[in-house]
Design an enzyme around this catalytic site. Structure first.
Site, PDB file in Angstrom:
ATOM      1  N   PHE A 115       0.925  -0.864  -0.019  1.00  0.00           N
ATOM      2  CA  PHE A 115      -0.117   0.373  -0.143  1.00  0.00           C
ATOM      3  C   PHE A 115       0.970   0.564   0.130  1.00  0.00           C
ATOM      4  CE2 PHE A 115      -4.434   0.499   1.018  1.00  0.00           C
ATOM      5  CZ  PHE A 115      -5.135  -0.449   0.325  1.00  0.00           C
TER       6      PHE A 115
ATOM      7  N   GLN B 222      -8.703  14.150   3.831  1.00  0.00           N
ATOM      8  CA  GLN B 222      -7.973  13.315   3.082  1.00  0.00           C
ATOM      9  C   GLN B 222      -8.313  13.538   1.762  1.00  0.00           C
ATOM     10  OE1 GLN B 222      -6.942   8.849   3.327  1.00  0.00           O
ATOM     11  NE2 GLN B 222      -5.149  10.353   3.190  1.00  0.00           N
TER      12      GLN B 222
ATOM     13  N   HIS C 218      -8.757  11.304  -1.328  1.00  0.00           N
ATOM     14  CA  HIS C 218      -8.340  10.108  -1.955  1.00  0.00           C
ATOM     15  C   HIS C 218      -8.220  10.252  -3.868  1.00  0.00           C
ATOM     16  CE1 HIS C 218      -7.512   5.839  -3.038  1.00  0.00           C
ATOM     17  NE2 HIS C 218      -7.639   5.211  -1.835  1.00  0.00           N
TER      18      HIS C 218
ATOM     19  N   LEU D 269     -15.256   4.532  -4.344  1.00  0.00           N
ATOM     20  CA  LEU D 269     -13.853   4.484  -4.185  1.00  0.00           C
ATOM     21  C   LEU D 269     -13.031   4.033  -5.068  1.00  0.00           C
ATOM     22  CD1 LEU D 269     -11.322   4.984  -1.926  1.00  0.00           C
ATOM     23  CD2 LEU D 269     -12.209   3.146  -1.175  1.00  0.00           C
TER      24      LEU D 269
ATOM     25  N   GLU E 228      -6.896   1.468  -2.995  1.00  0.00           N
ATOM     26  CA  GLU E 228      -5.315   1.840  -3.116  1.00  0.00           C
ATOM     27  C   GLU E 228      -4.516   0.421  -3.152  1.00  0.00           C
ATOM     28  OE1 GLU E 228      -3.706   4.615  -0.811  1.00  0.00           O
ATOM     29  OE2 GLU E 228      -1.644   3.196   0.052  1.00  0.00           O
TER      30      GLU E 228
ATOM     31  N   ARG F 288      -0.959   8.895  -0.473  1.00  0.00           N
ATOM     32  CA  ARG F 288      -2.188   9.613  -0.912  1.00  0.00           C
ATOM     33  C   ARG F 288      -2.140  11.465  -1.024  1.00  0.00           C
ATOM     34  NH1 ARG F 288      -7.084   6.150   2.061  1.00  0.00           N
ATOM     35  NH2 ARG F 288      -6.208   4.474   0.795  1.00  0.00           N
TER      36      ARG F 288
ATOM     37  N   HIS G 184     -12.123  12.074   1.245  1.00  0.00           N
ATOM     38  CA  HIS G 184     -11.923  10.945   1.233  1.00  0.00           C
ATOM     39  C   HIS G 184     -12.699   9.992   3.245  1.00  0.00           C
ATOM     40  CE1 HIS G 184     -11.818   6.108   1.506  1.00  0.00           C
ATOM     41  NE2 HIS G 184     -10.662   6.461   2.074  1.00  0.00           N
TER      42      HIS G 184
ATOM     43  N   ARG H 291      -3.508  10.802   6.632  1.00  0.00           N
ATOM     44  CA  ARG H 291      -3.714   9.206   6.768  1.00  0.00           C
ATOM     45  C   ARG H 291      -3.340   7.831   5.437  1.00  0.00           C
ATOM     46  NH1 ARG H 291      -6.996   4.500   6.036  1.00  0.00           N
ATOM     47  NH2 ARG H 291      -8.627   6.365   4.746  1.00  0.00           N
TER      48      ARG H 291
END
Lengths: 594, 117, 232
Positions: A122, A243, A245, A255, A258, A289, A356, A401
């Protein structure tokens, strides 16, 4: 209105919110044979945890060499050094045991050939403090949130947790000394308010990205716990950090995990260029991100976006082959076909940065206790009040995050808060007298929407608010934009008292629910704009064009926003970042590159 | 709400339904072949077909399977459609009535088959 | 676009009715839920329905559209015959408009003990499971409990209180199929009853309507063959 009319239910603890965090905390308490009520405005498996896709991060070292120190380093760096390092250490240390615990509960993780839990790479993950890419995120295909939420709900069925499904929490009951004594909640089906009295109240009400016009969040993510906390006179922390995304489906907002890039997908602009090599030469598409979201926004601004409007870029995974896509990313394929009209086995997926996750929220310590500056310091616990999950700001995510850390946050701090509630209840065995005026105040909030006629509609005002937030407080911000946004929000908020409903029924009145949610959304929008305007630096997800650099001398600190009244509607305060971890050395702030 | 259940009668019936179906499916082509092999089907040929004890038993089993299949099928229908407050008694009465009827048929079958000499 | 939507107001005492709406709406790329929200926001605030994730993963908005049980949020408006007729899921009690009482559905779900039962001491790390063993769970654990299958099943219409329905049985099998679960015998005992499982006649409406493409009939078949294997 006589408050004695309203039915009262008494519990040891009441939990508001039936997502991952609320369910994990409830489990801890139910298994200890406490009388615990879980209030949720939707049936628990409809909570937004269900939409989490890619996975839950823990340094199990099933695939690559790994340990929690590296995970901690990545999280601190990912947070742009705004995360509290004691809480981050606590989370990363407990990550592996939390994931094994979920596995023991029955969570159907995908598996490696050797029978161990499957892990995928990730963004922002490294070995050796910034070295090679680590492979750290544990996954159940691309439906890890679904698997986690259902597993936790199922364990709660086994533990016989008392659920109050489709109850909407209106307000906290807090006495003069500041102790929280429960909540007033509305039973949606009957439209009746009732009082849930408890010696401990835990908020797990999730995020609030519905302040934005385009978001990956469910309709229910309206930050109800945050509104309750503000009205109870408590602050919200770091509300400027939202955040975006990098990969949401344009317009719809769904979404695209990731995990897609973790499995080998990459972004291209309209010229087919893999543009991430210009923005993050080492981590490429698996940079943090905020970095990827800004890169996409830059490409779009520079006219290199795809499509007629040039307002998105392409995410390509055709090269992975149909078998791998069907095995590892079946949910993504479904979403892409349904909402973008593209089958990723043959076509690129259109994506654009989309609101997000809320890094900020209700300030808590790592036991989940809600903290605020009262007399002796910036972090005094509020007796009887806890918060966990996205609604809370521990703060483990700081200014940005990392993917896979939110599911981890839910279970680690859900468990820790549950544990602490047990201790708190043991030390505070007796109920306290209920302040009647507080109960009446909560009911007045409900009665306000009985007003027969008005000039404004809830849907109209909400739409205006969401446009303001989208246009003025998105990926890139500056003083003029934010000021203008705040002035516009002022006007919309001033019209809120003129709003009225045309539906005054009691039973399952969803129009009234949306109105009550709008109160919370408005307050959160305001907290966001005010906090963002004050922070004159760029850090993590908060990017100020007029202050493009991070400024640790002035801004290595958390924002606290209080909701006052009249002239002093917005009050800001600050508190230091907890740089000292529990047992290891501090990770000193340094320049953040990927 | 308390509910009783778990009588363990689900599988027996379901299995019996399948097993009887399988037997009928096997018997019918077998019987057809036998009948065709017996030449032009006049009374004598038809009579001769049932002369052997093996055929008597096989045919008896076929009729038994058919009746069991029919009874279980009716029971399924009664369970699916009869569930008013007082229907349990009606259902039991119907089970019983059809069981008696079908048993009678079976006895009759024995009478017919074993009267063939 | 024209809609005919089932309306029921529990407070008025009036009988349920069908209300027609004419919505000025560009249907391109939009779903049924988008239209319902547009009707609520612009035409009629009183129209009530459940919704949450709006992307087909939470299972809130199961409704009956033109005779088929679907999730409103993933059903494209384009291609639907107008007027689009939207009704609540069949057979369950209606609380209001498109909102049904799911209590019976959830009770059946709880009845199959939808949680892993394993009495061994917990190992230090994960319980191992090979990818092949784990693959047995695919097509089972993805159920979102929307109720589209169970409420489309005639056997459930006939015996809603006693037949568990496809969704609960699918979840029952999800734990039977899990190599980590040790309660297979108890689970099979519970299902060996004329009603709970054996009301299924393989009508397969459940397979047809499942918005996640799952196959409850196949799972029920696997439970039956396990029961047979055990009996013989």
């Amino acid at each position: 209105m006589n408050s004695s009319q309203i039915p009262k239910r008494t519990f040891d603890a009441v939990i508001v919110g039936g997502g991952g965090a609320g369910l994990r905390a409830a489990l801890q308490l139910s298994q200890a044979n406490l009388k615990v009520a879980l209030i949720s405005k939707v049936f628990p498996t409809r909570s937004h945890t269900v939409s989490a896709q890619g996975g839950i991060t823990a340094a199990l070292a099933n695939v690559s060499d790994d340990n929690w120190h590296w995970h901690m380093y990545d999280t601190v760096k990912g947070s742009d050094y705004l995360g509290d390092q004691d809480a981050i250490e606590f989370m990363c240390r407990n990550a592996a045991s939390a994931v094994y615990e979920l596995e023991h509960m029955g969570l159907p993780f995908s598996r490696l050939e050797n029978g161990k839990i499957y892990q995928r790479p990730f963004g922002g993950q490294s070995q050796n403090y910034g070295g090679e890419q680590a492979i750290r995120t544990c996954a159940a295909a691309d439906r890890t949130g679904h698997a986690l939420l259902h597993t936790l709900y199922q364990r709660n069925i086994a533990a016989r947790t008392q659920f109050f499904d489709e109850f909407f929490a209106l307000d906290l009951i807090r006495d003069d000394e500041g102790t929280v004594l429960g909540v007033v909640a509305l039973e949606i089906e009957t439209g009746e308010a009732s009082l849930f009295e408890a010696r401990a109240t835990l908020l797990a009400t999730g995020g609030a990205c519905r302040i934005f016009r385009h978001s990956t969040n469910a309709h229910i993510n309206t930050g109800d716990g945050l509104g309750m906390v503000l009205r109870a006179g408590l602050p919200l922390e770091d509300m400027e950090f939202w955040q975006f995304h990098p990969t949401g489906i344009p317009d719809v907002g769904s979404l695209i995990s990731e995990g897609v890039r973790g499995e080998g997908g990459y972004l291209v602009n309209k010229d087919g260029e893999k543009f991430m090599q210009r923005y993050a030469p080492n981590a490429l598409d698996l940079a943090s991100r905020d970095v990827v979201a800004r890169a996409i926004a830059q490409e779009i601004r520079a006219g290199r976006g795809c499509g007629e409007q040039g307002d998105y870029v392409h995410l390509k995974i055709e090269h992975l082959g149909a078998d791998k896509i069907m095995a590892r990313l079946p949910g993504i394929r479904e979403l892409s076909m349904q909402f973008a009209g593209a089958d990723p086995i043959t076509d690129p997926i259109p994506v654009t940065p989309t609101a997000h996750y809320m890094m900020g929220g209700i300030p808590t310590n790592m036991h989940g206790q809600v903290v605020s500056p009262v007399r002796y310091g910036p972090e005094e616990p509020t007796p009887g009040l806890y918060a966990v999950g996205e609604c809370a700001c521990v703060s483990v995510h700081g200014a940005n995050r990392l993917g896979g850390n939110s599911l981890l946050d839910l279970v680690v701090f859900g468990r820790a808060a549950g544990q602490h509630v047990l201790e708190y209840l043991r030390d505070n065995p007796f109920p306290r007298p209920l302040p009647q005026d507080q109960v009446d105040k909560a009911r007045a909030r409900l009665a306000r929407w009985d007003k027969p006629k008005g000039t404004e509609t809830v849907a109209g005002l909400r739409d205006e608010m969401q446009r303001i937030m989208q246009d003025h407080c998105s990926v890139y911000r500056n003083e003029a934009l934010l000021k203008q946004g705040l002035a516009m929000l002022d006007k919309v908020q001033a019209r809120l008292p003129d709003a009225a409903l045309s539906d005054h029924s009691r039973m399952f009145n969803t129009a009234r629910l949306e109105a009550l949610e709008l109160d919370n959304l408005m307050a959160i929008s305001r907290a966001t704009l005010v906090s963002a305007l004050a922070r004159t630096e760029s850090r993590g997800a908060h990017t100020r064009e007029d202050f493009p650099l991070r400024d640790d001398d002035r801004w290595l600190r958390h924002t606290l926003y209080f909701q006052g009244a009249g002239e002093h509607l917005d009050q800001l305060d600050y508190k230091p970042v907890r740089l000292k971890p529990l047992t290891v050395e501090t990770f000193q702030p340094k320049e953040r590159t990927y | 709400m308390r509910r009783v259940g778990g009588s363990h009668r689900g599988l027996d019936m379901w299995l019996m339904q399948r097993a009887s179906a399988v037997y009928m499916a096997l018997f019918l082509p077998f019987f057809l072949v036998c009948a065709l092999a017996a030449g032009p089907l006049d009374y004598a040929a038809w009579h001769g077909l049932f002369a052997s004890p093996a055929m008597k038993v096989a045919t008896f089993l076929f009729v038994a399977a058919m009746l069991a299949h029919a009874w279980i099928g009716l029971r399924e229908i009664f369970i699916d459609y009869l569930h008013c407050a007082r229907c349990t008694l009606l259902r039991l009465a119907l089970y019983f009535a059809f069981a008696v009827l079908y048993l009678g048929c079976l006895v009759w079958t024995v009478d017919i088959l074993w009267n063939v000499r | 676009m024209r809609f005919r939507i089932y309306r029921y107001d529990p407070e008025s005492g009036a009988a349920p009715r069908v209300q027609e709406y004419e919505l000025d709406f560009d249907a391109k790329g939009k779903k049924v839920l988008d239209a319902l929200i547009a009707i609520k926001d612009t035409l009629d605030e009183t129209l009530s329905f459940r919704r949450s994730c709006r992307e087909g993963v939470c299972g809130s908005d199961g409704v009956n559209v033109n005779g088929n049980n679907v999730l409103a949020c993933v059903t494209p408006l384009e291609g639907l015959k107008q007027p689009i007729e939207i009704r609540p899921l069949p057979r369950l009690g209606v609380i209001r408009d498109l909102i049904v009482d799911m209590a019976q559905f959830y009770q059946h779900y709880r009845a199959v003990k939808p949680y892993l039962i394993n009495l061994d001491p917990e190992p230090e790390n994960e319980r191992p499971q090979s990818p092949q063993q784990r693959a047995e769970l695919d097509g089972l654990w993805e159920c979102i409990l929307c109720g589209c299958c169970t409420t489309s099943c005639p056997s459930f219409w006939w015996n809603p209180d006693k037949f568990l329905g496809p969704a609960a049985l699918l979840q029952g099998y999800r734990f039977i199929a899990d190599t980590r679960d040790q309660a297979t015998d108890e689970r099979l005992d519970f299902l060996e009853d004329p009603y709970r499982l054996f009301r299924c006649h393989g009508i397969m409406n459940c397979v047809e309507v499942c918005p996640k493409g799952l196959n409850p009939t196949a799972a029920i078949g696997k439970i039956k063959s396990l029961l047979v294997k055990r009996a013989l």
